[in-house]
Design an enzyme around this catalytic site. Structure first.
Site, PDB file in Angstrom:
ATOM      1  N   ASN A   2     -32.273   4.238   6.787  1.00 42.65           N
ATOM      2  CA  ASN A   2     -31.347   4.471   7.907  1.00 42.65           C
ATOM      3  C   ASN A   2     -31.377   3.337   8.917  1.00 42.65           C
ATOM      4  O   ASN A   2     -30.326   2.871   9.369  1.00 42.65           O
ATOM      5  CB  ASN A   2     -31.657   5.801   8.601  1.00 42.65           C
ATOM      6  CG  ASN A   2     -31.478   6.991   7.670  1.00 42.65           C
ATOM      7  OD1 ASN A   2     -31.025   6.821   6.540  1.00 42.65           O
ATOM      8  ND2 ASN A   2     -31.845   8.174   8.128  1.00 42.65           N
ATOM      9  N   HIS A  24      15.181  -9.064  21.567  1.00 36.34           N
ATOM     10  CA  HIS A  24      15.932  -8.160  20.661  1.00 36.34           C
ATOM     11  C   HIS A  24      16.530  -8.928  19.482  1.00 36.34           C
ATOM     12  O   HIS A  24      17.581  -8.538  18.950  1.00 36.34           O
ATOM     13  CB  HIS A  24      17.048  -7.416  21.405  1.00 36.34           C
ATOM     14  CG  HIS A  24      16.623  -6.826  22.712  1.00 36.34           C
ATOM     15  ND1 HIS A  24      16.116  -5.552  22.837  1.00 36.34           N
ATOM     16  CD2 HIS A  24      16.602  -7.358  23.968  1.00 36.34           C
ATOM     17  CE1 HIS A  24      15.824  -5.308  24.109  1.00 36.34           C
ATOM     18  NE2 HIS A  24      16.088  -6.397  24.820  1.00 36.34           N
ATOM     19  N   SER A  54      11.096 -17.590  -7.909  1.00 35.29           N
ATOM     20  CA  SER A  54      11.480 -16.312  -8.502  1.00 35.29           C
ATOM     21  C   SER A  54      11.524 -16.474 -10.011  1.00 35.29           C
ATOM     22  O   SER A  54      11.858 -17.543 -10.525  1.00 35.29           O
ATOM     23  CB  SER A  54      12.864 -15.920  -7.983  1.00 35.29           C
ATOM     24  OG  SER A  54      13.523 -15.075  -8.904  1.00 35.29           O
ATOM     25  N   LYS A  92      15.244 -20.060  -5.840  1.00 37.38           N
ATOM     26  CA  LYS A  92      14.496 -19.392  -4.772  1.00 37.38           C
ATOM     27  C   LYS A  92      13.235 -20.129  -4.355  1.00 37.38           C
ATOM     28  O   LYS A  92      12.553 -20.743  -5.155  1.00 37.38           O
ATOM     29  CB  LYS A  92      14.106 -17.977  -5.215  1.00 37.38           C
ATOM     30  CG  LYS A  92      15.286 -17.046  -5.330  1.00 37.38           C
ATOM     31  CD  LYS A  92      15.729 -16.517  -3.993  1.00 37.38           C
ATOM     32  CE  LYS A  92      14.901 -15.306  -3.622  1.00 37.38           C
ATOM     33  NZ  LYS A  92      15.278 -14.803  -2.304  1.00 37.38           N
ATOM     34  N   ASN A 144      10.403 -18.716  -1.759  1.00 39.55           N
ATOM     35  CA  ASN A 144      10.109 -17.554  -0.907  1.00 39.55           C
ATOM     36  C   ASN A 144       8.868 -17.776  -0.046  1.00 39.55           C
ATOM     37  O   ASN A 144       7.896 -18.395  -0.474  1.00 39.55           O
ATOM     38  CB  ASN A 144       9.889 -16.311  -1.776  1.00 39.55           C
ATOM     39  CG  ASN A 144      11.152 -15.917  -2.546  1.00 39.55           C
ATOM     40  OD1 ASN A 144      12.266 -16.123  -2.061  1.00 39.55           O
ATOM     41  ND2 ASN A 144      10.974 -15.391  -3.733  1.00 39.55           N
ATOM     42  N   GLU A 159       4.850 -13.167   4.127  1.00 35.18           N
ATOM     43  CA  GLU A 159       5.051 -11.739   3.838  1.00 35.18           C
ATOM     44  C   GLU A 159       3.736 -11.038   3.561  1.00 35.18           C
ATOM     45  O   GLU A 159       3.517  -9.898   3.980  1.00 35.18           O
ATOM     46  CB  GLU A 159       5.997 -11.578   2.647  1.00 35.18           C
ATOM     47  CG  GLU A 159       7.409 -12.016   2.989  1.00 35.18           C
ATOM     48  CD  GLU A 159       8.368 -11.960   1.807  1.00 35.18           C
ATOM     49  OE1 GLU A 159       9.567 -11.929   2.052  1.00 35.18           O
ATOM     50  OE2 GLU A 159       7.910 -11.949   0.647  1.00 35.18           O
ATOM     51  N   TYR A 180     -28.340  10.175  11.388  1.00 35.15           N
ATOM     52  CA  TYR A 180     -27.705   9.629  10.196  1.00 35.15           C
ATOM     53  C   TYR A 180     -27.112  10.740   9.344  1.00 35.15           C
ATOM     54  O   TYR A 180     -27.733  11.783   9.141  1.00 35.15           O
ATOM     55  CB  TYR A 180     -28.732   8.828   9.362  1.00 35.15           C
ATOM     56  CG  TYR A 180     -28.113   8.249   8.097  1.00 35.15           C
ATOM     57  CD1 TYR A 180     -27.420   7.043   8.127  1.00 35.15           C
ATOM     58  CD2 TYR A 180     -28.169   8.947   6.888  1.00 35.15           C
ATOM     59  CE1 TYR A 180     -26.822   6.533   6.989  1.00 35.15           C
ATOM     60  CE2 TYR A 180     -27.576   8.443   5.745  1.00 35.15           C
ATOM     61  CZ  TYR A 180     -26.898   7.240   5.799  1.00 35.15           C
ATOM     62  OH  TYR A 180     -26.304   6.741   4.678  1.00 35.15           O
ATOM     63  N   GLN A 213     -22.203   6.018   4.894  1.00 34.70           N
ATOM     64  CA  GLN A 213     -22.161   5.024   3.812  1.00 34.70           C
ATOM     65  C   GLN A 213     -20.736   4.468   3.652  1.00 34.70           C
ATOM     66  O   GLN A 213     -20.546   3.394   3.105  1.00 34.70           O
ATOM     67  CB  GLN A 213     -22.647   5.668   2.513  1.00 34.70           C
ATOM     68  CG  GLN A 213     -22.687   4.734   1.339  1.00 34.70           C
ATOM     69  CD  GLN A 213     -23.524   5.302   0.204  1.00 34.70           C
ATOM     70  OE1 GLN A 213     -24.712   5.514   0.341  1.00 34.70           O
ATOM     71  NE2 GLN A 213     -22.878   5.579  -0.922  1.00 34.70           N
TER      72      GLN A 213
HETATM   73  N1  ARG Z   1     -26.821   3.755   1.249  1.00 33.36           N
HETATM   74  C1  ARG Z   1     -26.878   4.371   2.517  1.00 33.36           C
HETATM   75  C2  ARG Z   1     -25.787   3.870   3.446  1.00 33.36           C
HETATM   76  O1  ARG Z   1     -25.170   2.937   3.121  1.00 33.36           O
HETATM   77  C3  ARG Z   1     -28.183   4.092   3.205  1.00 33.36           C
HETATM   78  C4  ARG Z   1     -29.199   4.987   2.720  1.00 33.36           C
HETATM   79  C5  ARG Z   1     -29.528   6.062   3.625  1.00 33.36           C
HETATM   80  N2  ARG Z   1     -29.536   7.205   2.787  1.00 33.36           N
HETATM   81  C6  ARG Z   1     -30.148   8.328   3.099  1.00 33.36           C
HETATM   82  N3  ARG Z   1     -30.080   9.241   2.207  1.00 33.36           N
HETATM   83  N4  ARG Z   1     -30.780   8.504   4.210  1.00 33.36           N
HETATM   84  O2  ARG Z   1     -25.553   4.430   4.488  1.00 33.36           O
END
Ligand code: ARG
Length: 467
Positions: free
Chosen positions: A109, A155, A276, A282, A284, A289, A316, A321
């Site tokens: 974490n 405009h 094209s 063409k 482009n 774009e 967390y 993730q």
């Molecule tokens: N792979 C996880 C992420 O990207 C980090 C791992 C934390 N996972 C956990 N089970 N505490 O956030």
């Protein structure tokens, strides 16, 4: 190879493993994870949890792993859940049981939050360099058109003449603000989460400020729960890239217009246009774009991360993730779009003749007549009316403002004497605009000098080491 499992009787189901795996995208963080591991190892040694020999062995193994990662000799496998798992495997392969000591006092974490900050701070510099390159290409084009008249639009209708350099510089200022936002973001991103552990900090005598310093962060976290929960730095980064994408889309749209047959103001170099498959004639403006189109995914990345974070309980959660792919995609997208736009802008040819010819079209000098009347003490309200009547007369007669006879001028208003024609040229309208920031050649030259210096300053910032 899992970082957990002691309490489980069975291994993970295939469906869980497939959903859970992130190593196919978070592998980008590998070298940042290794850098954080070096700092963590030193702190464990300082706390007496590794003896000097163990520290030496671990640092040597991390160096070796770093090289193996860089050269591609060490790669993650699909069995590795994430980048942290894969790298611990690499360490165990090199060190045996000693490799298992490094995990003390840290959690994925705090690791992942640290790695992503390191990654983004590093890549923010590369991004800034590419933005500055585009700003420079626009500025260099602008330098050639400080007194090229062009029809300024509101405009998408002819409004008042401007110089084309002013218009090009009007696309540089948003980029300069984007650069400013990136640097401002960097100040807030420069806080190290390492040492926060899973959420509560560590009972081991770690040294988060020392780790922060080694990794180039300004300081370490103030609250371990916030440290692992906070993804403001991701959302803010994505706001900067989304807004940049919007700016590029506006530039892209204008290039599409300018290169159309109807405008014909700009010609793009062959190397930066596409043809094209059916229409041989063409040419482009696909880069413009695509720049316009990519804004959609950049905005989408911001929206997806904000939506993912909304209502998430501390600390967390695995939802988080989902923070990585949008930022990786934003960086990848912009590193394709920006160099292409830079090349397109720096090689384009501005059709000065066509711009100059278009500048007075559509009664774009009407405001000059009204201002001329104001200088003769006519209240602007009446001046506007009188000029409107003059325009209406010209529209019926299909003539220009300066083609109205002396008699007809007087019929529209006794205030309209023949010397009003003095203000009815594009060059006089432009020359009259002398106040700072306006479109006269004088202030535009001043603006150009300031912008040129600022662009140079951003190149320097982007190239400087992270601090
Ligand atoms: N792979 C996880 C992420 O990207 C980090 C791992 C934390 N996972 C956990 N089970 N505490 O956030």
């Amino acid at each position: 190879m899992r970082l957990w499992g002691g309490r489980f009787e069975t291994g993970p189901a295939e469906a869980l493993a497939r959903l859970s795996v992130s190593v196919h995208f978070d592998w980008r963080l590998a070298r940042y994870d290794i850098a954080a591991s070096r700092a963590h190892a030193r702190v464990l040694a300082a706390a007496g949890l590794l003896d000097p020999d163990e520290l030496g062995e671990i640092l040597a193994a991390l160096d070796d792993l770093d090289v193996a990662v860089e050269t591609g000799q060490f790669r993650p496998t699909i069995e590795d859940e994430d980048v942290h798992t894969a790298l611990e495997r690499g360490l165990l392969e090199r060190l045996g049981a000693l490799g298992g000591k490094l995990r003390a006092g840290r959690s994925r974490n705090d690791q992942v939050a640290t790695d992503l900050r390191l990654y983004l701070r590093d890549h923010a510099r590369g991004l800034a360099q590419q933005i500055a390159d585009l700003a420079q290409a626009l500025t260099e084009q602008a330098a050639g058109h400080v007194d090229t008249p062009a029809p300024g639009l509101t405009h998408v209708q002819h409004a008042q003449p401007v110089v084309f350099g002013h218009w090009l510089l009007a696309h540089v200022h948003p980029l300069l603000r984007d650069l400013d936002r990136l640097r401002d973001w960097d100040v807030r991103a420069a806080v190290s989460p390492l040492g926060a552990g899973a959420l509560a900090g560590s009972g081991l005598p770690l040294d988060p400020p020392a780790v922060a310093k080694e990794l180039g962060f300004r300081e370490s976290f103030a609250n371990s729960m916030d440290a692992v929960s906070d993804r403001d730095f991701v959302a803010e980064f994505l706001f900067v890239t989304a807004l940049l994408g919007v700016h590029l889309s506006r530039l892209g749209e204008e290039v599409v217009l300018w290169t159309s047959h109807e405008f014909g103001w700009v010609e793009l170099d062959d190397a930066f246009t596409t043809g094209s498959s059916i229409m041989p004639q063409k040419k482009n403006a696909d880069i413009a774009e695509l720049a316009r189109g990519k804004a959609g995914r950049l905005i989408g990345g911001l929206v997806s991360v904000l939506t993912m974070l909304k209502g998430l309980p501390l600390t967390y959660d695995r939802d988080m993730q989902e923070d990585k792919e949008p930022v990786f995609d934003a960086i990848d997208t912009l590193s394709l779009v920006l160099p292409a736009l830079t090349g397109m802008i720096s090689t384009m040819t501005v059709r000065v003749d066509r711009l100059a010819k278009a500048a007075p079209v559509g009664f774009s000098l009407a405001t000059e007549v009204a201002d001329w009347l104001v200088r003769r003490s006519v209240p602007f309200r009446s001046a506007h009316e009188i000029t409107g009547q003059l325009v209406a007369l010209c529209a019926v007669r299909e003539c220009e403002l300066d083609e109205v006879s002396d008699d007809d001028l007087a019929k529209v208003s006794p205030h309209l004497t023949p010397d009003v024609r003095q203000v009815l040229t594009v060059s006089s309208a432009l020359a009259a605009r002398t106040t700072p920031g306006s479109t006269g050649p004088g202030p535009v030259a001043d603006q150009l000098a300031v912008v040129t210096e600022q662009v140079q300053k951003w190149h320097t910032w982007a190239a400087a080491p992270i601090s």
